[in-house]
Design a protein around this motif. Structure first.
Motif, PDB file in Angstrom:
ATOM      1  N   ILE A 260      11.542  -7.933   3.462  1.00 48.49           N
ATOM      2  CA  ILE A 260      11.013  -7.794   1.976  1.00 48.49           C
ATOM      3  C   ILE A 260       9.779  -6.944   1.873  1.00 48.49           C
ATOM      4  O   ILE A 260       9.918  -6.265   0.871  1.00 48.49           O
ATOM      5  CB  ILE A 260      10.529  -9.239   1.801  1.00 48.49           C
ATOM      6  N   ILE A 261       8.892  -7.007   2.737  1.00 47.14           N
ATOM      7  CA  ILE A 261       7.643  -6.178   2.475  1.00 47.14           C
ATOM      8  C   ILE A 261       8.028  -4.718   2.467  1.00 47.14           C
ATOM      9  O   ILE A 261       7.554  -4.087   1.435  1.00 47.14           O
ATOM     10  CB  ILE A 261       6.627  -6.473   3.681  1.00 47.14           C
ATOM     11  N   SER A 262       8.898  -4.164   3.149  1.00 46.03           N
ATOM     12  CA  SER A 262       9.260  -3.116   3.344  1.00 46.03           C
ATOM     13  C   SER A 262      10.004  -2.442   2.044  1.00 46.03           C
ATOM     14  O   SER A 262       9.937  -1.395   1.613  1.00 46.03           O
ATOM     15  CB  SER A 262      10.119  -2.614   4.631  1.00 46.03           C
ATOM     16  N   TYR A 263      11.081  -3.330   1.787  1.00 42.97           N
ATOM     17  CA  TYR A 263      11.857  -2.871   0.657  1.00 42.97           C
ATOM     18  C   TYR A 263      11.132  -3.017  -0.509  1.00 42.97           C
ATOM     19  O   TYR A 263      11.458  -2.096  -1.428  1.00 42.97           O
ATOM     20  CB  TYR A 263      13.108  -3.803   0.436  1.00 42.97           C
ATOM     21  N   LEU A 264      10.655  -4.030  -0.733  1.00 39.29           N
ATOM     22  CA  LEU A 264       9.509  -4.126  -2.158  1.00 39.29           C
ATOM     23  C   LEU A 264       8.631  -2.965  -2.221  1.00 39.29           C
ATOM     24  O   LEU A 264       8.400  -2.329  -3.232  1.00 39.29           O
ATOM     25  CB  LEU A 264       8.848  -5.237  -1.979  1.00 39.29           C
ATOM     26  N   ASN A 265       7.796  -2.752  -1.163  1.00 40.54           N
ATOM     27  CA  ASN A 265       6.934  -1.330  -1.179  1.00 40.54           C
ATOM     28  C   ASN A 265       7.732  -0.194  -1.447  1.00 40.54           C
ATOM     29  O   ASN A 265       6.863   0.624  -2.066  1.00 40.54           O
ATOM     30  CB  ASN A 265       6.033  -1.478  -0.015  1.00 40.54           C
ATOM     31  N   LYS A 266       8.648  -0.004  -0.726  1.00 38.41           N
ATOM     32  CA  LYS A 266       9.136   1.282  -1.285  1.00 38.41           C
ATOM     33  C   LYS A 266      10.017   1.389  -2.320  1.00 38.41           C
ATOM     34  O   LYS A 266      10.215   2.627  -2.989  1.00 38.41           O
ATOM     35  CB  LYS A 266      10.558   1.343   0.236  1.00 38.41           C
ATOM     36  N   ASN A 267      10.558   0.520  -2.700  1.00 37.30           N
ATOM     37  CA  ASN A 267      11.421   0.531  -4.079  1.00 37.30           C
ATOM     38  C   ASN A 267      10.898  -0.195  -5.370  1.00 37.30           C
ATOM     39  O   ASN A 267      11.562   0.204  -6.483  1.00 37.30           O
ATOM     40  CB  ASN A 267      12.851   0.005  -3.761  1.00 37.30           C
ATOM     41  N   PHE A 268       9.855  -0.912  -5.353  1.00 44.77           N
ATOM     42  CA  PHE A 268       9.535  -1.608  -6.377  1.00 44.77           C
ATOM     43  C   PHE A 268       7.882  -1.294  -6.371  1.00 44.77           C
ATOM     44  O   PHE A 268       7.310  -1.103  -5.675  1.00 44.77           O
ATOM     45  CB  PHE A 268       9.839  -2.967  -6.306  1.00 44.77           C
ATOM     46  N   VAL A 269       7.527  -1.830  -7.719  1.00 49.41           N
ATOM     47  CA  VAL A 269       5.927  -2.047  -7.856  1.00 49.41           C
ATOM     48  C   VAL A 269       5.779  -3.384  -8.147  1.00 49.41           C
ATOM     49  O   VAL A 269       6.447  -4.066  -8.757  1.00 49.41           O
ATOM     50  CB  VAL A 269       5.532  -1.291  -9.106  1.00 49.41           C
ATOM     51  N   ALA A 270       4.981  -3.829  -7.064  1.00 48.96           N
ATOM     52  CA  ALA A 270       5.104  -5.471  -7.189  1.00 48.96           C
ATOM     53  C   ALA A 270       3.640  -5.772  -7.655  1.00 48.96           C
ATOM     54  O   ALA A 270       2.659  -5.465  -7.582  1.00 48.96           O
ATOM     55  CB  ALA A 270       4.923  -5.991  -5.724  1.00 48.96           C
ATOM     56  N   ILE A 271       3.720  -6.962  -8.744  1.00 49.85           N
ATOM     57  CA  ILE A 271       2.622  -7.376  -9.460  1.00 49.85           C
ATOM     58  C   ILE A 271       2.506  -8.853  -9.401  1.00 49.85           C
ATOM     59  O   ILE A 271       3.807  -9.490  -9.342  1.00 49.85           O
ATOM     60  CB  ILE A 271       2.846  -7.068 -10.830  1.00 49.85           C
ATOM     61  N   LYS A 272       1.524  -9.168  -9.061  1.00 51.68           N
ATOM     62  CA  LYS A 272       1.169 -10.630  -8.909  1.00 51.68           C
ATOM     63  C   LYS A 272       0.460 -11.313  -9.961  1.00 51.68           C
ATOM     64  O   LYS A 272      -0.793 -10.525 -10.128  1.00 51.68           O
ATOM     65  CB  LYS A 272       0.668 -11.032  -7.573  1.00 51.68           C
ATOM     66  N   VAL A 273       0.530 -12.355 -10.555  1.00 53.83           N
ATOM     67  CA  VAL A 273      -0.118 -12.881 -11.900  1.00 53.83           C
ATOM     68  C   VAL A 273      -0.381 -14.120 -11.593  1.00 53.83           C
ATOM     69  O   VAL A 273       0.537 -15.227 -11.552  1.00 53.83           O
ATOM     70  CB  VAL A 273       0.737 -12.576 -12.999  1.00 53.83           C
ATOM     71  N   ASN A 274      -1.843 -14.653 -11.634  1.00 54.15           N
ATOM     72  CA  ASN A 274      -2.107 -16.056 -11.729  1.00 54.15           C
ATOM     73  C   ASN A 274      -1.830 -16.415 -13.066  1.00 54.15           C
ATOM     74  O   ASN A 274      -2.589 -16.260 -13.774  1.00 54.15           O
ATOM     75  CB  ASN A 274      -3.602 -16.155 -11.307  1.00 54.15           C
ATOM     76  N   SER A 275      -0.910 -17.442 -13.268  1.00 52.92           N
ATOM     77  CA  SER A 275      -0.719 -17.785 -14.533  1.00 52.92           C
ATOM     78  C   SER A 275      -1.900 -18.835 -15.138  1.00 52.92           C
ATOM     79  O   SER A 275      -1.828 -18.924 -16.547  1.00 52.92           O
ATOM     80  CB  SER A 275       0.739 -18.610 -14.605  1.00 52.92           C
ATOM     81  N   ASP A 276      -2.588 -19.261 -14.273  1.00 53.14           N
ATOM     82  CA  ASP A 276      -3.538 -20.146 -14.798  1.00 53.14           C
ATOM     83  C   ASP A 276      -4.733 -19.152 -15.383  1.00 53.14           C
ATOM     84  O   ASP A 276      -5.439 -19.520 -16.526  1.00 53.14           O
ATOM     85  CB  ASP A 276      -4.303 -21.007 -13.802  1.00 53.14           C
TER      86      ASP A 276
END
Length: 128
Positions: free
Chosen positions: A48-64
């Motif tokens: 997952i780490i390798s596929y996400l980092n290579k093919n996507f921009v990963a965004i993490k959002v704290n909904s609170d």
């Protein structure tokens, strides 16, 4: 690798546009049990780490902390996961926990543009 290269929403949109990549957007909260499971299991998985980092921009959002953004994406439960085009346009969402096995399938389905020509079930059958 040292993990997923998470970016803020604003930085992620800029990066996706300039790199021509799709976006994986993950909404979480500190109190959310299944968010922690995803952090410790799905997001620690090497594939997952390798596929996400290579093919996507990963965004993490704290909904609170970013309620207007959570509202924009109609987040009703957590975790909430979105797949977006590089310009931020919505492709699909998947509410709830996603296992590493499911996640790699979803990422490939979106990244290869298969979602434009078939449904997930057909994609899965073609993978066998």
């Amino acid at each position: 690798s040292n993990g997923i290269n998470w970016l803020s929403y604003e930085k992620g949109l800029v990066a996706a546009e300039s790199e021509g990549k799709k976006i994986f957007l993950h909404f979480y909260a500190n109190w959310c049990g299944y968010c922690k499971v995803m952090d410790n299991k799905t997001f620690k998985d090497d594939a997952i780490i390798s596929y996400l980092n290579k093919n996507f921009v990963a965004i993490k959002v704290n909904s609170d902390k970013q309620r207007p953004l959570a509202m924009k994406f109609r987040v009703r439960g957590l975790p909430s996961n979105w797949f977006l085009k590089g310009d931020g346009e919505k492709i699909a969402s998947h509410p709830g926990y996603i296992s590493p096995e499911q996640m790699i399938t979803y990422l490939k389905f979106i990244q290869t543009d298969s979602y434009k020509t078939m449904n997930l079930k057909t994609f899965l059958e073609n993978q066998k």
